[in-house]
Motif scaffolding. Structure first.
Motif, short mmCIF file in Angstrom:
data_model
loop_
_atom_site.label_atom_id
_atom_site.label_comp_id
_atom_site.label_asym_id
_atom_site.label_seq_id
_atom_site.Cartn_x
_atom_site.Cartn_y
_atom_site.Cartn_z
N ALA A 198 -13.83 -46.68 5.47
CA ALA A 198 -13.82 -46.47 4.02
C ALA A 198 -15.20 -46.73 3.42
O ALA A 198 -15.64 -46.01 2.52
N LEU A 199 -15.88 -47.74 3.93
CA LEU A 199 -17.24 -48.03 3.46
C LEU A 199 -18.18 -46.89 3.82
O LEU A 199 -19.03 -46.48 3.03
N ASP A 200 -18.02 -46.36 5.03
CA ASP A 200 -18.90 -45.27 5.48
C ASP A 200 -18.77 -44.05 4.59
O ASP A 200 -19.77 -43.41 4.25
N LEU A 201 -17.56 -43.70 4.19
CA LEU A 201 -17.34 -42.50 3.39
C LEU A 201 -18.02 -42.58 2.03
O LEU A 201 -18.53 -41.57 1.53
N VAL A 202 -18.06 -43.76 1.44
CA VAL A 202 -18.65 -43.90 0.10
C VAL A 202 -20.09 -44.41 0.16
O VAL A 202 -20.64 -44.86 -0.84
#
Length: 454
Positions: A198-202
């Motif tokens: 989730a961190l990677d996507l944003v």
């Protein structure tokens, strides 16, 4: 399993929470919700369905504010209804709060009964509602102290994100059973989420994992404050690495992809198969690839998955599971016909999917079908948020591997040993292995195997 996310200090907090939940859709498909806070009011949108079905552009016109928390639901307690969707919002003496929770409280009924005796009225079957009532009924003067008071009364697995009108609280239980990561957003805001994918996507920079027993407090214009509420007794759930987490996530410092490859390697050493090719059960390709590498066998993606059908394991009824297996998977006859095949899955719970997959492979012309499982036999119900509520549902409690092979129609079935799993996970920490060894005292259940949630 569920997904939780909290975003603080960003002008696009709700949209970031939306994308984070989208990245973690695999952790729950029954419902989704986001609540936002602008310093004066909390606004909430939640409903049954996938993230993309619950929210649209109009949603983000309502979800104003620089703080947003979100949740994808996978039910282990409660029912598949909009009332059981999260976050859970409430008005109480100090104002408004919203709570998102991943995990299971093992003393849920004991706490709930005490609250009912004190006049609490419940609208859902979720253990998360206990948390809201405990905060509301606390006699402490400040929310942070009410939260601490609440934490002394609950036991089990929990990652909590609690939102007031102006603050956000991120909490992980002292066992660290469920994952929770902290990141820094490009605009300077903060994000806490169940998985690093989730961190990677944003485009958030990973800062660290939230420590077991830790509470982080976020307030506008200040750096997060950390309080160690409980002494850590770190026992992360092995199932995160076996099945639940996305392979591109890093859970408590360990790469999920690398761990699953190692599980496959160890499975090949312990349970080799004399076959022509190795096939993964979608989406178990990583462990299957490790198994093929370990034996020097040909690896093929010989079963096609329809990605518009959800995961069968987290569907609430057996009838729906049975139908969805047929809709979901289709073998490539060209690769399989006349071959001896090893089919590798990441776990075997009820045997429903395995039985139908073996039948599919036989119909596609497989000469032999050997099932290999990149996890130990699941023999005990989990009380910490995995949908195996009774031993009667677990095929390994009723049958030996040879009997399971006969039941599902395979030529053989082989499981990874518990030692092989621990070796793949690493021997640097104690894992919660309840589903495999039945040790309920090693992960938050302090009384007996029957003390758990639903």
């Amino acid at each position: 399993m569920c997904a939780v996310v909290g975003v603080f200090g960003s002008d696009t907090a709700a949209k970031i929470a939306y994308y984070a939940l989208f990245a973690m859709q695999h952790r729950g498909q029954e419902s989704s919700g986001i609540s936002s806070a602008d310093g004066e009011k909390i606004r909430l949108i939640k409903n049954r369905g996938l993230v993309t079905e619950v929210f649209d552009e109009e949603s983000f016109q309502l979800l104003e504010g620089r703080c947003a928390i979100g949740h994808n639901r996978y039910s282990t307690a409660g029912k598949d209804s909009v009332l059981d969707a999260q976050p859970v919002f409430a008005r109480y003496k100090l104002g408004e709060i919203s709570v998102a929770h991943n995990g299971n409280l093992v003393n849920k009924m004991e706490v709930r009964n005490r609250l009912i005796e004190r006049g609490a009225i419940f609208q859902t079957d979720m253990d998360t509602e206990n948390i809201v009532h405990l905060i509301a009924k606390s006699q402490e003067d400040h929310l942070v102290d009410r939260i601490k008071d609440m934490l002394t009364k609950i036991e089990g697995a929990y990652c909590l994100i609690i939102q007031s009108r102006s603050k956000m609280f991120v909490i992980r239980d002292r066992f660290g059973i469920r994952p929770l990561s902290l990141g820094r957003l490009p605009d300077g805001g903060w994000i806490a989420a169940s998985e690093t994918c989730a961190l990677d996507l944003v485009d958030a920079e990973f800062v660290r994992d939230v420590r077991p027993g830790e509470m982080l407090i976020f307030e506008e214009g200040k750096e997060p404050v950390s309080e160690q509420i409980f002494e850590p007794d770190y026992r992360p759930c092995a199932f995160e690495y076996i099945y639940f987490a996305r392979p591109d996530s890093i859970i408590d410092g360990k790469n999920v992809y690398e761990t699953r490859v190692k599980m496959g390697h160890n499975l090949a050493k312990e349970q080799p198969a004399d076959v022509d090719l190795v096939l993964p059960v979608p989406d178990s390709g990583v462990a299957a690839m490790g198994f093929a590498e370990g034996q020097g066998l040909r690896f093929e993606m010989g079963i096609v998955r329809n990605h518009y059908v959800g995961r069968t394991f987290i569907e609430p009824t057996q009838q729906i599971r049975d139908l969805k297996v047929k809709l979901k998977l289709s073998p490539i006859k060209y690769l399989i016909e006349g071959k001896r095949v090893a089919i590798v899955d990441d776990s075997l719970v009820r045997g429903t999917t395995s039985r139908q997959i073996v039948r599919m492979l036989r119909h596609a012309g497989a000469k032999e079908v050997h099932m290999r499982i990149a996890a130990p036999e699941i023999k005990f119900p989990c009380r910490y948020g995995i949908d195996t509520p009774t031993q009667a549902e677990l095929i390994s409690t009723r049958y030996t591997p040879q009997e399971i092979a006969e039941y599902i129609g395979a030529d053989s079935v082989g499981f990874l040993s518990l030692d092989g799993l621990v070796d793949a996970l690493g021997r640097d920490r104690n894992y919660s292995l309840v589903s495999f060894d039945g040790n309920y005292f090693a992960g938050g259940c302090t009384e007996s195997p029957s003390c758990g949630g639903e």
